[in-house]
Enzyme design. Sequence first.
Site, PDB file in Angstrom:
ATOM      1  N   ARG A 151       0.770  -1.105  -0.196  1.00  0.00           N
ATOM      2  CA  ARG A 151      -0.037   0.043  -0.362  1.00  0.00           C
ATOM      3  C   ARG A 151       0.826   1.536   0.250  1.00  0.00           C
ATOM      4  NH1 ARG A 151      -3.058  -2.369  -1.989  1.00  0.00           N
ATOM      5  NH2 ARG A 151      -5.285  -3.770  -1.651  1.00  0.00           N
ATOM      6  N   CYS A 152       0.280   1.952  -0.346  1.00  0.00           N
ATOM      7  CA  CYS A 152       0.661   3.380  -0.175  1.00  0.00           C
ATOM      8  C   CYS A 152       1.224   3.716   0.869  1.00  0.00           C
ATOM      9  CB  CYS A 152      -0.384   5.040  -0.382  1.00  0.00           C
ATOM     10  SG  CYS A 152       0.389   6.103   0.094  1.00  0.00           S
ATOM     11  N   PRO A 153       2.695   4.081   0.658  1.00  0.00           N
ATOM     12  CA  PRO A 153       3.607   5.193  -0.119  1.00  0.00           C
ATOM     13  C   PRO A 153       4.411   3.636  -1.160  1.00  0.00           C
ATOM     14  CG  PRO A 153       4.561   5.545   1.811  1.00  0.00           C
ATOM     15  CD  PRO A 153       3.694   4.638   2.223  1.00  0.00           C
ATOM     16  N   ASP A 210      -2.476  -1.144  -5.417  1.00  0.00           N
ATOM     17  CA  ASP A 210      -2.981  -0.362  -4.924  1.00  0.00           C
ATOM     18  C   ASP A 210      -4.348   0.929  -5.104  1.00  0.00           C
ATOM     19  OD1 ASP A 210      -3.118   2.021  -2.420  1.00  0.00           O
ATOM     20  OD2 ASP A 210      -1.299   2.524  -2.148  1.00  0.00           O
TER      21      ASP A 210
END
Lengths: 81, 370
Positions: A13-15, A40
């Site tokens: 997932r981000c980042p 994501d």
Amino acid sequence: MEPQVWLDERGRRCPLPIIALNRAAMEQPAGTVIALISDDPAAKFDVPAWCRIKNATFLGESPVDDGGDGLVFQIMVDSAN
Amino acid sequence: MARIWHPPAGLLDGMGGQPLPSVVATAMAAAAAQGWADPRRLHHAGRQAGALLDAARSSIANNLSMAAGMAITTEEIYFTSGVAAAQAFALDGYPGPLALGSVETTALLDLGEVRPATQIVGVDAYGRIDAEAFHQAAATAAIAALQVANTEVGTCQPIELVAATNPELPILMDASQAIGRIPLPQGWSMLTAGARDWAGPAGVAILVVRHDVRWLPPINADRGWLGGFPDIAGAVGAATALEALMNEQVPLAQQAHADIELLRAGIVSGLTDVEVLGDPVWRLPHILNFSVLYVSGEALVTELDKRGFAVASGSACVADHARPSHVLAAMGAYTGGNIRISLPLGCATETVENFLKVLPSAVAAVRADI
């Protein structure tokens, strides 16, 4: 244009996908095409925005070949990177 | 005059709420003690409740006239429970295709979705609607809906331009976060706003319908209250809080404007790989939004909280539906590591200065963790 570098960031997932993309872009010469595979939900927005901020060229997105979740984003490293 | 707002030090999420000023709480307690009866009743207690509700409505009309730069009458003001409810009542009473911007609230976009022939107009990188595209959409629309300014990034919408280029098109204008912060634009037909936005109580919002608008109340509006039993203490609290804000509108807005300038400059000079979003000039005075690359919004909000600062975020990891803010997405902005700042009323400049002191180390701590 066939990507020279593939990054499979599915499940992250981000980042993390953007960090991986940035790291790969810094290691590659200008003109290199990088393919980033990500599932994501933020990647759809953040990969093009990252390209704009970092002067990379966003080449487009496409579904993954195996029909699974996620998208393949292609970018080209710019000389100014 | 002593300021009535005392937000906690470190509160930079005014949109998320701030403590009710004690003068507002006191007025509400008195109204609850006296205004407990049904204001439609003809007996003494009922008339007493009705008088309190009427006075609150009239006070809001006066102060809103000042905010809007034109005379608004008491009869044009309706109370209801929230901005989304006010918008639903406004649109229910005005059938036909709706044109709206892609950065309007999700509640309004949801209302548009269930209405036939809704047109959603895109925005530029600042989050401002394309006025030309909006004009084209307006050709087949019966009503338009626009915010005075986007509440996530602060960018003002060209309401007066839309009104001037589409003189027949009524505009439902959401003045959330704008009333008492900037002079409201002219040219609207219906207006919504929530009392929480001016440090009033939750559960009270207003819908203003100009007298010349062909709007039919979708339900009976008893003594100006749409939907549910009138919350008399809430109406009095909303009126008291708006009066207090309008009394200090100019100095508060000037200070907030300067503090946000300070923040914008300090964020750009203090951080690497950061994008400050929204129009730097034509904006709400108290809102700033920025995205920090290579950090998660959730981690940065938590790190700042540890250091005593309360901020919001539009990043996917912070949202309850795991998607980034639709506003940031519509602007083509970077949505990761996002921080939304909204100065509460009465925010001290020291809070902003202290935030700028800790922000670089908070970002460094989150980046080092990855």
